[in-house]
Design an enzyme around this catalytic site. Structure first.
Site, PDB file in Angstrom:
ATOM      1  N   PHE A 124       0.853  -1.190   0.000  1.00  0.00           N
ATOM      2  CA  PHE A 124       0.000   0.000   0.000  1.00  0.00           C
ATOM      3  C   PHE A 124       0.885   1.234   0.000  1.00  0.00           C
ATOM      4  O   PHE A 124       1.710   1.415   0.880  1.00  0.00           O
ATOM      5  CB  PHE A 124      -0.944   0.038   1.209  1.00  0.00           C
ATOM      6  CG  PHE A 124      -1.917   1.171   1.115  1.00  0.00           C
ATOM      7  CD1 PHE A 124      -3.055   1.054   0.327  1.00  0.00           C
ATOM      8  CD2 PHE A 124      -1.687   2.378   1.767  1.00  0.00           C
ATOM      9  CE1 PHE A 124      -3.943   2.111   0.195  1.00  0.00           C
ATOM     10  CE2 PHE A 124      -2.570   3.437   1.640  1.00  0.00           C
ATOM     11  CZ  PHE A 124      -3.699   3.306   0.864  1.00  0.00           C
ATOM     12  N   ASP A 215       9.077   2.619   1.820  1.00  0.00           N
ATOM     13  CA  ASP A 215       7.901   3.376   2.235  1.00  0.00           C
ATOM     14  C   ASP A 215       7.730   3.138   3.731  1.00  0.00           C
ATOM     15  O   ASP A 215       7.267   2.083   4.154  1.00  0.00           O
ATOM     16  CB  ASP A 215       6.681   2.897   1.440  1.00  0.00           C
ATOM     17  CG  ASP A 215       5.392   3.586   1.877  1.00  0.00           C
ATOM     18  OD1 ASP A 215       5.394   4.207   2.963  1.00  0.00           O
ATOM     19  OD2 ASP A 215       4.398   3.481   1.148  1.00  0.00           O
ATOM     20  N   LYS A 244       2.643   9.445   8.294  1.00  0.00           N
ATOM     21  CA  LYS A 244       1.604   9.272   9.324  1.00  0.00           C
ATOM     22  C   LYS A 244       1.996   9.793  10.715  1.00  0.00           C
ATOM     23  O   LYS A 244       1.412  10.725  11.211  1.00  0.00           O
ATOM     24  CB  LYS A 244       1.186   7.805   9.404  1.00  0.00           C
ATOM     25  CG  LYS A 244       0.336   7.370   8.213  1.00  0.00           C
ATOM     26  CD  LYS A 244      -0.272   6.017   8.436  1.00  0.00           C
ATOM     27  CE  LYS A 244      -1.373   5.714   7.435  1.00  0.00           C
ATOM     28  NZ  LYS A 244      -0.890   5.090   6.182  1.00  0.00           N
TER      29      LYS A 244
HETATM   30  C1  PLP Z   1      -1.130   5.289   4.807  1.00  0.00           C
HETATM   31  C2  PLP Z   1      -0.036   4.879   3.928  1.00  0.00           C
HETATM   32  C3  PLP Z   1       0.258   5.592   2.749  1.00  0.00           C
HETATM   33  C4  PLP Z   1      -0.599   6.731   2.274  1.00  0.00           C
HETATM   34  O1  PLP Z   1      -0.530   7.833   3.116  1.00  0.00           O
HETATM   35  P1  PLP Z   1      -1.584   9.039   2.945  1.00  0.00           P
HETATM   36  O2  PLP Z   1      -1.114  10.050   3.945  1.00  0.00           O
HETATM   37  O3  PLP Z   1      -2.934   8.480   3.259  1.00  0.00           O
HETATM   38  O4  PLP Z   1      -1.485   9.508   1.564  1.00  0.00           O
HETATM   39  C5  PLP Z   1       1.349   5.194   2.015  1.00  0.00           C
HETATM   40  N1  PLP Z   1       2.123   4.166   2.391  1.00  0.00           N
HETATM   41  C6  PLP Z   1       1.873   3.466   3.518  1.00  0.00           C
HETATM   42  C7  PLP Z   1       2.785   2.340   3.895  1.00  0.00           C
HETATM   43  C8  PLP Z   1       0.780   3.785   4.317  1.00  0.00           C
HETATM   44  O5  PLP Z   1       0.516   3.065   5.412  1.00  0.00           O
END
Ligand code: PLP
Length: 392
Positions: A124, A215, A244
């Site tokens: 994700f 990420d 986050k």
């Molecule tokens: C939540 C998340 C995203 C997206 O972040 P947003 O602030 O909602 O755009 C990307 N990568 C990972 C691993 C995430 O958990």
């Protein structure tokens, strides 16, 4: 717009790990705004720092030097192997920046005309067009085709499959600019990275001058019990993204890079709001408080307690819990195929005064504020047990 299937719950205030709804009911928060509220709700230190910043300056523009942004970049670099940082406002945006950086790397360093980025299945990376294309889950692509070109997918933690895909892509010369991976898959089901797999990916990326980008949007900024998830893997990326937990509830995202891959030049990328004094003050305060309160060690201690208690719960309910997995305060309770679904357990937990969030159909995610304490964990387990029983 109706982009979310919302619960009929209206949260109006919070303190630490507790939230209160409009009916006056209290909830133990094991969601933290999905791994966002690092210091819990209405933390007095964060509140004071932000009030002070509001009385000074909120926003100027990246046309000018921003001391709070420079201090934050330094703080991030000092706690990682990075040398430079680009600031934006969310995880998806941070990944967009990483994807652009990867393509520039492909063009300039590897001389590729149409560079590819390899990402994992069940990953994700966000919902903007390139980030959602990077996301290896077809359900998020459906209805939004055509996707951005230049992405290929392989099964996470599968060394042989990765080697095969890389060999196939590189068969007629350089094609791959970067590999983008979560150190632990969050949304895809709380699946920790396998260090041996990541070491092999690092080795192959080095051989081919391919960027290895992590990420860290969900696991970064202390949630793993280390500053970064990759420190748990023992594998260093060329670049990594975060968002986050960084601002403790104030929107901020970032891409951190090593100087060797610091390819952006003036005009290459930008963000109006990115790294403004207010958001940077929030992140600086979060980082300072993680250190002042020794939250990394605290997360490690809470992980041991939580995992022990979850395993104990699993042994008492073998028909309902199949496994427990995760790092630090990102834990997944894997439900057995025969019992209630994650959505059903989350709903039942809400009725018991516990907020949880699914990570896929069969995994309940526990991602509380990092300030959660032993006594809260006991309550969490009690309420989760009641929810597991009543959800059936
Ligand atoms: C939540 C998340 C995203 C997206 O972040 P947003 O602030 O909602 O755009 C990307 N990568 C990972 C691993 C995430 O958990």
């Amino acid at each position: 717009m109706g982009t979310y299937g919302r619960y009929p719950l209206e949260l109006v205030r919070g303190k630490g790990v507790w939230l209160v709804d409009s009916q006056g009911r209290r909830y133990l928060d094991a969601v933290a705004g999905i791994a966002v509220c690092t210091l819990g709700h209405s933390d007095p230190v964060l509140r004071r720092a932000l009030c002070r910043q509001l009385g000074k300056l909120q926003h100027v523009s990246n046309l000018y030097r921003i001391p709070e942004q420079e201090a934050l970049a330094r703080a991030i670099c000092e706690r990682s192997g990075a040398d430079a940082v680009f600031f934006c406002n969310s995880g998806a945006e941070a990944n967009e920046a990483a994807i652009k950086l990867a393509r520039k790397h492909g063009h300039t360093v590897r001389g590729i005309e149409r560079p590819l980025i390899l990402t994992a299945e069940a990953s994700f990376h966000g919902r903007t067009l390139a980030a959602v294309t990077a996301t290896g889950q077809p359900k998020y692509h459906q209805g939004f085709e055509p996707m951005v070109e230049g992405f290929r997918y392989f099964p996470y933690n599968d060394t042989a499959a990765f080697e095969a895909l890389l060999a196939e892509c590189e068969a007629e010369g350089p094609r791959v600019a970067a590999v983008l991976l979560e150190p632990i898959q969050g949304e895809g089901g709380v699946i920790p990275g396998d260090p041996a797999f990541f070491r092999r990916v690092r080795e192959l990326c080095d051989q081919h001058q391919i960027l290895l980008i992590f990420d860290e949007v969900q696991i970064g900024v202390g949630r793993s019990g280390r500053w970064w998830g990759h420190q748990r893997l023992g594998v260093e990326p060329d670049a990594f993204t975060m968002a986050k937990g960084l601002g403790g509830g104030i929107p901020i995202g970032a891409l951190a890079v090593k100087s060797a891959v610091d390819h952006f030049r003036p005009g290459d990328h930008a963000s109006t709001f990115g790294g403004n004094p207010f958001a940077c003050r929030a992140a600086l305060t979060v980082i300072a408080e993680i250190e002042r309160r020794q939250l990394l060690g605290h997360v490690q201690a809470m992980e041991r307690l939580l995992v022990d208690q979850l395993l104990d719960l699993a042994s008492r309910h073998p028909g309902r819990i199949a496994a427990v997995r995760g790092w630090g305060l990102l834990q997944g309770v894997v439900l057995s195929e025969v019992g209630p679904t994650a959505a059903e357990v989350v709903k039942a937990a809400m009725a018991e005064g516990l907020l949880l969030v699914p990570a896929g159909p069969r995994v309940v995610r526990i991602v509380p504020p990092l300030v959660i304490r032993r006594r809260h964990l006991r309550k969490l387990i009690k309420r989760l047990e009641k929810a597991l029983i009543s959800a059936c």
